[in-house]
Each structure stands twice: as structure tokens, then as C-alpha cells.
Design a protein around this motif. Structure first.
Motif, PDB file in Angstrom:
ATOM      1  N   LYS A  23       0.847  -1.182   0.000  1.00  0.00           N
ATOM      2  CA  LYS A  23       0.000   0.000   0.000  1.00  0.00           C
ATOM      3  C   LYS A  23       0.891   1.243   0.000  1.00  0.00           C
ATOM      4  O   LYS A  23       1.856   1.318   0.761  1.00  0.00           O
ATOM      5  CB  LYS A  23      -0.919  -0.011   1.226  1.00  0.00           C
ATOM      6  CG  LYS A  23      -1.908   1.118   1.243  1.00  0.00           C
ATOM      7  CD  LYS A  23      -2.855   1.001   2.413  1.00  0.00           C
ATOM      8  CE  LYS A  23      -3.767   2.215   2.441  1.00  0.00           C
ATOM      9  NZ  LYS A  23      -4.737   2.145   3.524  1.00  0.00           N
ATOM     10  N   GLY A  24       0.610   2.181  -0.889  1.00  0.00           N
ATOM     11  CA  GLY A  24       1.392   3.407  -0.987  1.00  0.00           C
ATOM     12  C   GLY A  24       2.451   3.384  -2.072  1.00  0.00           C
ATOM     13  O   GLY A  24       2.973   4.432  -2.446  1.00  0.00           O
ATOM     14  N   GLU A  25       2.787   2.203  -2.587  1.00  0.00           N
ATOM     15  CA  GLU A  25       3.734   2.120  -3.696  1.00  0.00           C
ATOM     16  C   GLU A  25       3.064   2.591  -4.974  1.00  0.00           C
ATOM     17  O   GLU A  25       1.859   2.397  -5.165  1.00  0.00           O
ATOM     18  CB  GLU A  25       4.158   0.669  -3.948  1.00  0.00           C
ATOM     19  CG  GLU A  25       5.271   0.148  -3.123  1.00  0.00           C
ATOM     20  CD  GLU A  25       5.683  -1.247  -3.575  1.00  0.00           C
ATOM     21  OE1 GLU A  25       6.854  -1.397  -3.967  1.00  0.00           O
ATOM     22  OE2 GLU A  25       4.854  -2.172  -3.529  1.00  0.00           O
ATOM     23  N   SER A  26       3.859   3.160  -5.874  1.00  0.00           N
ATOM     24  CA  SER A  26       3.303   3.512  -7.171  1.00  0.00           C
ATOM     25  C   SER A  26       3.261   2.256  -8.042  1.00  0.00           C
ATOM     26  O   SER A  26       4.007   1.291  -7.816  1.00  0.00           O
ATOM     27  CB  SER A  26       4.147   4.594  -7.855  1.00  0.00           C
ATOM     28  OG  SER A  26       5.389   4.069  -8.286  1.00  0.00           O
ATOM     29  N   HIS A  52       2.829   6.050 -18.918  1.00  0.00           N
ATOM     30  CA  HIS A  52       1.371   5.965 -19.032  1.00  0.00           C
ATOM     31  C   HIS A  52       0.913   4.517 -18.957  1.00  0.00           C
ATOM     32  O   HIS A  52       1.515   3.622 -19.548  1.00  0.00           O
ATOM     33  CB  HIS A  52       0.958   6.588 -20.377  1.00  0.00           C
ATOM     34  CG  HIS A  52      -0.429   6.282 -20.800  1.00  0.00           C
ATOM     35  ND1 HIS A  52      -0.717   5.725 -22.021  1.00  0.00           N
ATOM     36  CD2 HIS A  52      -1.613   6.441 -20.177  1.00  0.00           C
ATOM     37  CE1 HIS A  52      -2.020   5.569 -22.145  1.00  0.00           C
ATOM     38  NE2 HIS A  52      -2.594   5.996 -21.034  1.00  0.00           N
ATOM     39  N   CYS A  53      -0.141   4.276 -18.206  1.00  0.00           N
ATOM     40  CA  CYS A  53      -0.762   2.957 -18.139  1.00  0.00           C
ATOM     41  C   CYS A  53      -2.274   3.139 -18.092  1.00  0.00           C
ATOM     42  O   CYS A  53      -2.768   4.251 -17.875  1.00  0.00           O
ATOM     43  CB  CYS A  53      -0.266   2.163 -16.934  1.00  0.00           C
ATOM     44  SG  CYS A  53      -0.837   2.790 -15.330  1.00  0.00           S
ATOM     45  N   ILE A  54      -2.990   2.054 -18.294  1.00  0.00           N
ATOM     46  CA  ILE A  54      -4.442   2.077 -18.233  1.00  0.00           C
ATOM     47  C   ILE A  54      -4.855   1.111 -17.132  1.00  0.00           C
ATOM     48  O   ILE A  54      -4.475  -0.063 -17.157  1.00  0.00           O
ATOM     49  CB  ILE A  54      -5.065   1.677 -19.574  1.00  0.00           C
ATOM     50  CG1 ILE A  54      -4.561   2.611 -20.678  1.00  0.00           C
ATOM     51  CG2 ILE A  54      -6.597   1.715 -19.488  1.00  0.00           C
ATOM     52  CD1 ILE A  54      -4.735   2.077 -22.079  1.00  0.00           C
ATOM     53  N   VAL A  55      -5.596   1.609 -16.153  1.00  0.00           N
ATOM     54  CA  VAL A  55      -6.030   0.791 -15.030  1.00  0.00           C
ATOM     55  C   VAL A  55      -7.386   0.185 -15.399  1.00  0.00           C
ATOM     56  O   VAL A  55      -8.406   0.860 -15.405  1.00  0.00           O
ATOM     57  CB  VAL A  55      -6.105   1.609 -13.731  1.00  0.00           C
ATOM     58  CG1 VAL A  55      -6.526   0.727 -12.561  1.00  0.00           C
ATOM     59  CG2 VAL A  55      -4.754   2.274 -13.439  1.00  0.00           C
ATOM     60  N   ARG A  56      -7.376  -1.089 -15.759  1.00  0.00           N
ATOM     61  CA  ARG A  56      -8.571  -1.777 -16.238  1.00  0.00           C
ATOM     62  C   ARG A  56      -9.484  -2.238 -15.098  1.00  0.00           C
ATOM     63  O   ARG A  56     -10.671  -2.416 -15.292  1.00  0.00           O
ATOM     64  CB  ARG A  56      -8.182  -2.981 -17.104  1.00  0.00           C
ATOM     65  CG  ARG A  56      -7.434  -2.621 -18.360  1.00  0.00           C
ATOM     66  CD  ARG A  56      -8.352  -1.961 -19.342  1.00  0.00           C
ATOM     67  NE  ARG A  56      -7.656  -1.667 -20.594  1.00  0.00           N
ATOM     68  CZ  ARG A  56      -8.091  -0.757 -21.439  1.00  0.00           C
ATOM     69  NH1 ARG A  56      -9.183  -0.066 -21.202  1.00  0.00           N
ATOM     70  NH2 ARG A  56      -7.418  -0.543 -22.548  1.00  0.00           N
ATOM     71  N   LYS A  57      -8.913  -2.438 -13.919  1.00  0.00           N
ATOM     72  CA  LYS A  57      -9.714  -2.835 -12.753  1.00  0.00           C
ATOM     73  C   LYS A  57      -9.117  -2.166 -11.528  1.00  0.00           C
ATOM     74  O   LYS A  57      -7.899  -2.133 -11.356  1.00  0.00           O
ATOM     75  CB  LYS A  57      -9.684  -4.357 -12.590  1.00  0.00           C
ATOM     76  CG  LYS A  57     -10.478  -4.855 -11.401  1.00  0.00           C
ATOM     77  CD  LYS A  57     -10.362  -6.362 -11.234  1.00  0.00           C
ATOM     78  CE  LYS A  57     -10.950  -6.765  -9.892  1.00  0.00           C
ATOM     79  NZ  LYS A  57     -10.407  -8.018  -9.410  1.00  0.00           N
ATOM     80  N   GLY A  58      -9.975  -1.611 -10.678  1.00  0.00           N
ATOM     81  CA  GLY A  58      -9.514  -0.987  -9.449  1.00  0.00           C
ATOM     82  C   GLY A  58      -9.248   0.505  -9.573  1.00  0.00           C
ATOM     83  O   GLY A  58      -8.752   1.130  -8.633  1.00  0.00           O
ATOM     84  N   PHE A  59      -9.582   1.105 -10.704  1.00  0.00           N
ATOM     85  CA  PHE A  59      -9.295   2.516 -10.942  1.00  0.00           C
ATOM     86  C   PHE A  59      -9.855   3.415  -9.840  1.00  0.00           C
ATOM     87  O   PHE A  59      -9.195   4.349  -9.389  1.00  0.00           O
ATOM     88  CB  PHE A  59      -9.850   2.939 -12.304  1.00  0.00           C
ATOM     89  CG  PHE A  59      -9.569   4.366 -12.675  1.00  0.00           C
ATOM     90  CD1 PHE A  59      -8.348   4.719 -13.224  1.00  0.00           C
ATOM     91  CD2 PHE A  59     -10.518   5.352 -12.477  1.00  0.00           C
ATOM     92  CE1 PHE A  59      -8.083   6.033 -13.564  1.00  0.00           C
ATOM     93  CE2 PHE A  59     -10.264   6.669 -12.813  1.00  0.00           C
ATOM     94  CZ  PHE A  59      -9.040   7.015 -13.364  1.00  0.00           C
ATOM     95  N   LEU A  85      -0.586   8.016 -15.001  1.00  0.00           N
ATOM     96  CA  LEU A  85       0.859   7.866 -15.062  1.00  0.00           C
ATOM     97  C   LEU A  85       1.220   6.882 -13.965  1.00  0.00           C
ATOM     98  O   LEU A  85       0.850   7.072 -12.798  1.00  0.00           O
ATOM     99  CB  LEU A  85       1.567   9.204 -14.840  1.00  0.00           C
ATOM    100  CG  LEU A  85       1.314  10.278 -15.897  1.00  0.00           C
ATOM    101  CD1 LEU A  85       2.106  11.531 -15.558  1.00  0.00           C
ATOM    102  CD2 LEU A  85       1.656   9.777 -17.290  1.00  0.00           C
ATOM    103  N   SER A  86       1.913   5.820 -14.330  1.00  0.00           N
ATOM    104  CA  SER A  86       2.189   4.772 -13.340  1.00  0.00           C
ATOM    105  C   SER A  86       3.104   5.256 -12.216  1.00  0.00           C
ATOM    106  O   SER A  86       3.095   4.681 -11.133  1.00  0.00           O
ATOM    107  CB  SER A  86       2.752   3.521 -14.008  1.00  0.00           C
ATOM    108  OG  SER A  86       3.994   3.776 -14.631  1.00  0.00           O
TER     109      SER A  86
END
Length: 112
Positions: A23-26, A52-59, A85-86
Motif C-alpha cells: 500500500k502506498g507504492e506507485s 502511461h498505463c491504463i487501469v482496467r480494474k480498481g481505478f 501515469l504509473s
């Protein structure tokens, strides 16, 4: 402990992988720790769009992006409504599923 599932990416993670995160990590820190070499040209300072990334679940479990991140995302290739941005998106308690886009706009990539 939350988990991040990185979807298959032909160049960085061909099979896909699910890894544990703190928890807290990028998202980027988790990826790099697990040998997923997402481009990050600005040393995680939110000054480029290469991670850049796309958060498909948990956004919705992520803190909202700030104005600086939104400005950088405007320059990224293939931005979608759940893009982040990851280097800026920090893991909370919920598991995430992340897609790393095939392309980035990294004009200074090393190790060609």
C-alpha cells in the motif's frame, strides 16, 4: 496485501503477471521491482508521459490525478478514461489490473 495484475505486453511482460504490492507504492515502483521495465524518462517526477498505463480494474480505488498529471496525460499516446501515469498512481487496498500500452512517446529512450 493488494495485488497488481499486469496484462500481457509483447515487449515488457509477454505472459502477463500478478504480483504483490505494498500500500502506498506507485504502480511503476511495483512494476520495476518485478522486472517490468516500463519507460520512465523523468525519474518519476511527473514531468513526462512515458510511464502511461491504463487501469482496467480498481481505478476507483486510486487517489484522483492532480492537474500536473492530467497535463502530462494529455501528451501520452492512447489515453483512455482510466489512464494514469504509473509513477503517480499509488496502490491502496484494492487489487488492480493494469495494461501497459504498446507505445509511448519517449524521445530519450536508452538501451535501444
Amino acid at each position: 496485501m493488494p495485488k497488481i495484475t499486469f496484462l500481457p505486453n509483447a515487449d515488457l511482460c509477454p505472459e502477463g503477471i500478478t504480483v504483490e504490492a505494498e500500500k502506498g507504492e506507485s504502480i511503476l515502483e511495483v512494476a520495476l521491482r518485478n522486472d517490468i521495465e516500463i519507460d520512465h524518462a523523468c525519474e518519476m517526477s511527473c514531468a513526462c508521459s512515458t510511464c502511461h498505463c491504463i487501469v482496467r480494474k480498481g481505478f476507483d480505488s486510486l487517489e484522483p490525478s492532480d492537474e500536473q498529471e492530467d497535463d502530462m496525460l494529455d501528451k501520452a499516446w492512447g489515453v483512455e478514461p482510466h489512464s494514469r501515469l504509473s509513477c503517480q498512481a499509488r496502490v491502496d487496498d484494492e487489487d488492480l489490473t493494469v495494461e501497459i500500452p504498446r507505445y509511448s512517446l519517449n524521445h530519450a529512450k536508452e538501451d535501444h
